[in-house]
Design an enzyme around this catalytic site. Structure first.
Site, PDB file in Angstrom:
ATOM      1  N   ARG A 185       0.776  -1.174   0.006  1.00  0.00           N
ATOM      2  CA  ARG A 185      -0.056  -0.079   0.060  1.00  0.00           C
ATOM      3  C   ARG A 185       0.971   1.237   0.117  1.00  0.00           C
ATOM      4  O   ARG A 185       1.611   1.499   0.961  1.00  0.00           O
ATOM      5  CB  ARG A 185      -0.932   0.007   1.269  1.00  0.00           C
ATOM      6  CG  ARG A 185      -1.954  -1.173   1.369  1.00  0.00           C
ATOM      7  CD  ARG A 185      -3.235  -0.947   0.394  1.00  0.00           C
ATOM      8  NE  ARG A 185      -3.771  -2.226   0.507  1.00  0.00           N
ATOM      9  CZ  ARG A 185      -4.786  -2.589   1.294  1.00  0.00           C
ATOM     10  NH1 ARG A 185      -4.983  -1.979   2.060  1.00  0.00           N
ATOM     11  NH2 ARG A 185      -5.187  -3.819   1.175  1.00  0.00           N
ATOM     12  N   GLU A 218       0.489   4.132   0.970  1.00  0.00           N
ATOM     13  CA  GLU A 218      -0.201   5.134   1.314  1.00  0.00           C
ATOM     14  C   GLU A 218       0.823   6.111   2.461  1.00  0.00           C
ATOM     15  O   GLU A 218       1.777   5.408   3.102  1.00  0.00           O
ATOM     16  CB  GLU A 218      -1.069   4.290   2.571  1.00  0.00           C
ATOM     17  CG  GLU A 218      -2.387   5.066   2.507  1.00  0.00           C
ATOM     18  CD  GLU A 218      -3.281   4.057   3.365  1.00  0.00           C
ATOM     19  OE1 GLU A 218      -4.385   4.634   4.093  1.00  0.00           O
ATOM     20  OE2 GLU A 218      -3.202   2.876   3.384  1.00  0.00           O
ATOM     21  N   ARG A 231      -0.414   1.971  12.934  1.00  0.00           N
ATOM     22  CA  ARG A 231      -0.827   0.901  12.539  1.00  0.00           C
ATOM     23  C   ARG A 231      -0.914   0.593  11.219  1.00  0.00           C
ATOM     24  O   ARG A 231      -1.450  -0.237  10.222  1.00  0.00           O
ATOM     25  CB  ARG A 231      -2.511   0.578  12.932  1.00  0.00           C
ATOM     26  CG  ARG A 231      -3.289   1.587  12.740  1.00  0.00           C
ATOM     27  CD  ARG A 231      -4.549   1.352  13.122  1.00  0.00           C
ATOM     28  NE  ARG A 231      -5.783   1.759  12.442  1.00  0.00           N
ATOM     29  CZ  ARG A 231      -6.917   1.274  12.567  1.00  0.00           C
ATOM     30  NH1 ARG A 231      -7.461   0.550  13.515  1.00  0.00           N
ATOM     31  NH2 ARG A 231      -7.933   1.678  11.658  1.00  0.00           N
ATOM     32  N   HIS A 232      -0.022   1.594  10.501  1.00  0.00           N
ATOM     33  CA  HIS A 232       0.076   1.459   8.930  1.00  0.00           C
ATOM     34  C   HIS A 232       1.828   1.158   8.659  1.00  0.00           C
ATOM     35  O   HIS A 232       2.355   1.808   9.062  1.00  0.00           O
ATOM     36  CB  HIS A 232      -0.221   2.786   8.307  1.00  0.00           C
ATOM     37  CG  HIS A 232      -1.745   2.896   8.162  1.00  0.00           C
ATOM     38  ND1 HIS A 232      -2.475   3.788   9.349  1.00  0.00           N
ATOM     39  CD2 HIS A 232      -2.710   2.680   7.285  1.00  0.00           C
ATOM     40  CE1 HIS A 232      -3.703   3.595   8.823  1.00  0.00           C
ATOM     41  NE2 HIS A 232      -3.933   3.130   7.679  1.00  0.00           N
ATOM     42  N   GLU A 249     -10.304  -2.863  14.139  1.00  0.00           N
ATOM     43  CA  GLU A 249     -10.759  -3.852  13.168  1.00  0.00           C
ATOM     44  C   GLU A 249      -9.673  -4.676  12.602  1.00  0.00           C
ATOM     45  O   GLU A 249      -8.352  -4.298  12.369  1.00  0.00           O
ATOM     46  CB  GLU A 249     -11.159  -2.837  12.120  1.00  0.00           C
ATOM     47  CG  GLU A 249     -11.739  -3.805  10.848  1.00  0.00           C
ATOM     48  CD  GLU A 249     -11.697  -2.799   9.710  1.00  0.00           C
ATOM     49  OE1 GLU A 249     -11.839  -1.568   9.996  1.00  0.00           O
ATOM     50  OE2 GLU A 249     -11.630  -3.417   8.525  1.00  0.00           O
ATOM     51  N   SER A 292     -12.503  -7.130   7.599  1.00  0.00           N
ATOM     52  CA  SER A 292     -13.837  -6.704   6.697  1.00  0.00           C
ATOM     53  C   SER A 292     -14.229  -7.462   5.806  1.00  0.00           C
ATOM     54  O   SER A 292     -13.551  -7.910   5.049  1.00  0.00           O
ATOM     55  CB  SER A 292     -13.382  -5.369   6.317  1.00  0.00           C
ATOM     56  OG  SER A 292     -14.650  -4.706   6.059  1.00  0.00           O
ATOM     57  N   ARG A 306      -0.690  -7.066  12.684  1.00  0.00           N
ATOM     58  CA  ARG A 306      -1.768  -6.446  13.309  1.00  0.00           C
ATOM     59  C   ARG A 306      -2.544  -7.513  14.097  1.00  0.00           C
ATOM     60  O   ARG A 306      -2.664  -7.145  15.402  1.00  0.00           O
ATOM     61  CB  ARG A 306      -2.830  -5.693  12.712  1.00  0.00           C
ATOM     62  CG  ARG A 306      -3.586  -4.705  13.312  1.00  0.00           C
ATOM     63  CD  ARG A 306      -4.751  -4.053  12.552  1.00  0.00           C
ATOM     64  NE  ARG A 306      -4.207  -3.063  11.543  1.00  0.00           N
ATOM     65  CZ  ARG A 306      -4.780  -2.143  11.061  1.00  0.00           C
ATOM     66  NH1 ARG A 306      -6.154  -2.099  11.101  1.00  0.00           N
ATOM     67  NH2 ARG A 306      -4.223  -1.090  10.041  1.00  0.00           N
TER      68      ARG A 306
END
Lengths: 484, 484
Positions: free
Chosen positions: A263, A265, A271-272, A413, A416, A458
């Site tokens: 990712r 990002e 948490r990334h 979370e 999902s 995670r």
């Protein structure tokens, strides 16, 4: 030629032996039948035995005619004593006291019971009375970080003493990974993978391998890394989603994969990461998407149980530095419907609409409320409002909600999921939308339920109650870190 | 809004039922307690029972008042018969005959014993007398390839009939993966991974995850893919080598990983891919590098045994299309020293020097000679000449050979390994040479042995006696192929 000659000189370890206690020689040819014991096996049962072990010198402390060494092997350590006597000269005590921390040594000694438990070591009931010592590999005299500092809890009685900040740890990851805490975290993480696969293989799943270099961005083009691919460009897969679905359409029925996802990002949060390990499942179901929910919650419960039963040493070890409450879960797993979650939040004073999505703080809060009410750190929030989910999510036939759910560990979370619409035309449109580059679209013709685990790192972090995903990634990647 | 309305219309499967034999309705709400049997479980024990199954229509053939359907589920298929009678109308026979191949159907029928074995199906002793049939999902009337063509052997009695070329297969991989051959290959490949890990976990190894995005090319800069990484550039890892070694230096002792490796090599051969799955091991050893060789050969033998014992159905299925001799191996594994290998080649007429490397044809030939002499498809060639190995390979202390080896399956190299020199200074130089980008070098201070498996795809290909690594990669990547 110079290099070759040099290699021959270094063809095996030379014991560095300044005293008669340690003979010089080529260990690999002389001692081939020597049995090395593991530090973790030095227990009261071995008292009186002469053993050899290979370990790191964690600390050494001279005191008159004695030298205390702490010998460390992975998560375990034992106290060693070199004391002047029949087998040991004054010179040898001095030699032992001067060995650099983190050097690797071979020692021979007698296992002795101690009167008072040695609180600072994992082996508390015995110590080793050392008679011979060989330095196998000398460490640098100055280390970039001290292992004792690196395992010190940040709160509690040692508060205020030196600790090691995260960048120093990561810059010197090889040393940081030697701490008992790191050893425990990554051994437990290996267990998460093994338990995940073990459970799914037993349920009849097939493991698949999906490509990481793809011809078109899988999530619509945002946050994707570009790769130069011969004379063209390609992308790094942001998810194995499309490939998992192709496998279902190709009749594999139940598949899983564990692999890196990427990712691009630019977020620097706890948490990334830009690269993490995804634990992914995909399966066809026959009648109702809860068939899938049950399979996933059961898989997670098997992981939680396996960790609790097989990795208690690791959990305790991490807990010494980072205390947290033991992870709690229910059997069967609590499945909370969205409206009940909203009601609980409202009762706790949160103002929100019935069809509004949960903010991260509200997720955290709901996690605490669920823990209070149901005594579980793991639950499913089912039936999200259709309005807050992607357009390909299957609506619930009778309400304004949808056949979709999130799963939470300690209020965060981790997964999902949703039933996907299986109308071929609509999915063809969707597939064409996702994959445009000369690629024949996939017609999804069976009932499937899609979801993605939000990362091995995670799951490990939340299970252990840690606070940063960099603690559970051996070599983390974020916008600012590409090394080591 | 239009999309949402559409979703609701398609909220569940509608049985398409043109005859009174099949009632309309919402399957997911009406039949939730129906038990679906698996085709592979349709055996003589079920004779006389009424069962439901969900499968694909592999073929359909009408003949007067009867219609024969072959119903396929993954690697298994069974003959179904729709015949006019008490439960079946003429209309229904016609309906069954008109179902497009590859459609998914739910059928109800009675299991009946047959007088003569049905050679064309996996379930040879029974057939299904169908009483009800629902089309769950209709396939397109024209498929880009015929599954029967795709499983036809290229030689033997069917020689000359249509087969499917590789590009057509890969362009339509979702359909090609449905063939019994593909189903078997990839189920067996899932087994290779599982057996590899199972064996290593039992031996005390820890699974690690290594980063794929790295700051500097790991093999000296050639054949590396470049990634745009925010405002800088990065590379895709060509091997987890450096990270595995860091783990050993960080006291993990025995580690393994399974993950993608990337090679920007512009070669279009039967055995090169630009992305493949590496099975990697790294371990410290105590005295002799053969400790490591034994661990690897034992791991491979456990894989070969596990495949033979647990995947016989898959091996047989692949063998129907691609006949090959069963894979043979010895216990303990044959370890041939390099000079003996050279002597065998010379005896067979090859002209070569004693310290010359083996060409690929000579490796193949030696594989055949070893098979003749020792009856094994797997062996180790040990003690390669120092001159043909990388400079960091440990020399043998007494000869001009080195502590290095290759392993072969059916005459093709699958793994190359060596003891590494552990002299810190030399390895520091090496590490600096490999990793220059502001990265603190790793000092390797223990005896380690390095090697890399040459790919899950290759191991699977050679075990099954297949001829192209694209057959064992679900979604292969080569210089010319980035899709699907």
């Amino acid at each position: 030629i110079e290099i070759k000659l040099r290699n021959i000189v270094y063809r095996s370890f030379h014991a560095r032996a300044p005293t008669p206690d340690c003979s010089k020689g080529n260990i690999s040819s002389v001692y081939t039948d020597r049995v090395l014991v593991h530090v973790k096996d030095l227990t009261e049962e071995k008292v009186g035995q002469v053993v050899w072990l290979r370990s790191r010198v964690h600390t050494s402390r001279a005191k008159g005619k004695q030298c205390f060494l702490v010998l460390r092997q992975q998560q375990f350590n034992v106290q060693g004593l070199v004391a002047v006597g029949d087998h040991v000269s004054k010179q040898m005590v001095k030699f032992a006291a001067n060995i650099n921390k983190e050097s690797i040594v071979d020692v021979q000694g007698i296992v002795q019971k101690v009167d008072q438990k040695i609180e600072s070591c994992s082996q508390q009931d015995v110590e080793l009375h050392i008679e011979r010592i060989y330095v196998i590999s000398t460490a640098e005299p100055r280390l970039p970080l001290q292992l004792d500092d690196a395992v010190r809890p940040e709160t509690g009685e040692e508060e205020g003493r030196a600790t090691v900040n995260q960048d120093t740890r990561l810059d010197n990851r090889v040393i940081d990974l030697r701490t008992t805490t790191s050893q425990a975290i990554f051994r437990l993480q290996s267990g998460v993978c093994q338990l995940f696969r073990e459970t799914l293989i037993n349920k009849g799943f097939t493991e698949i391998q999906t490509p990481k270099i793809i011809s078109a961005a899988s999530e619509g083009g945002a946050n994707v890394f570009t790769v130069s691919y011969f004379k063209t460009s390609a992308y790094l897969a942001q998810s194995p989603q499309l490939y998992k679905q192709m496998c279902i359409c190709a009749d594999f029925d139940k598949v899983f994969c564990i692999g890196p996802v990427f990712r691009a990002e630019d977020s620097n949060t706890h948490r990334h990461l830009t690269e993490f390990v995804g634990l992914d499942i995909e399966m066809a179901f026959n009648y109702h998407y809860h068939e899938v929910v049950t399979q996933i919650t059961d898989t997670l419960v098997q992981i939680f149980k396996g960790l609790r039963d097989r990795y208690q040493t690791e959990i305790q070890t991490v807990g010494k530095q980072f205390p947290s409450e033991p992870f709690k879960f229910l059997e069967p797993t609590l499945i909370l419907e969205y409206p009940e979650g909203v009601a609980m939040l409202k009762e706790a004073g949160v103002e929100m609409g019935d069809e509004e999505d949960l903010s991260t703080p509200n997720e955290k809060l709901l996690g605490r409320l669920v823990k209070e009410k149901y005594d579980t750190d793991f639950y499913v929030l089912d039936k999200y409002p259709l309005a807050v989910r992607p357009f390909y999510t299957m609506p619930d036939p009778h309400t304004k909600y949808s056949n979709s759910y999130d799963m939470f560990m300690r209020g965060e979370e981790i997964l999902s999921g949703a039933q996907r619409i299986h109308d071929p035309q609509l999915l063809t449109d969707r597939a064409l939308h996702l994959v445009t580059n000369g690629y024949k679209c996939v017609i999804i013709s069976c009932l499937i339920s899609s979801f993605q685990f939000l990362g091995l790192e995670r799951v490990t972090m939340l299970y252990l109650g840690l606070h940063n995903v960099r603690q559970t990634s051996m070599f983390p990647r974020d916008p600012k870190r590409l090394t080591p």
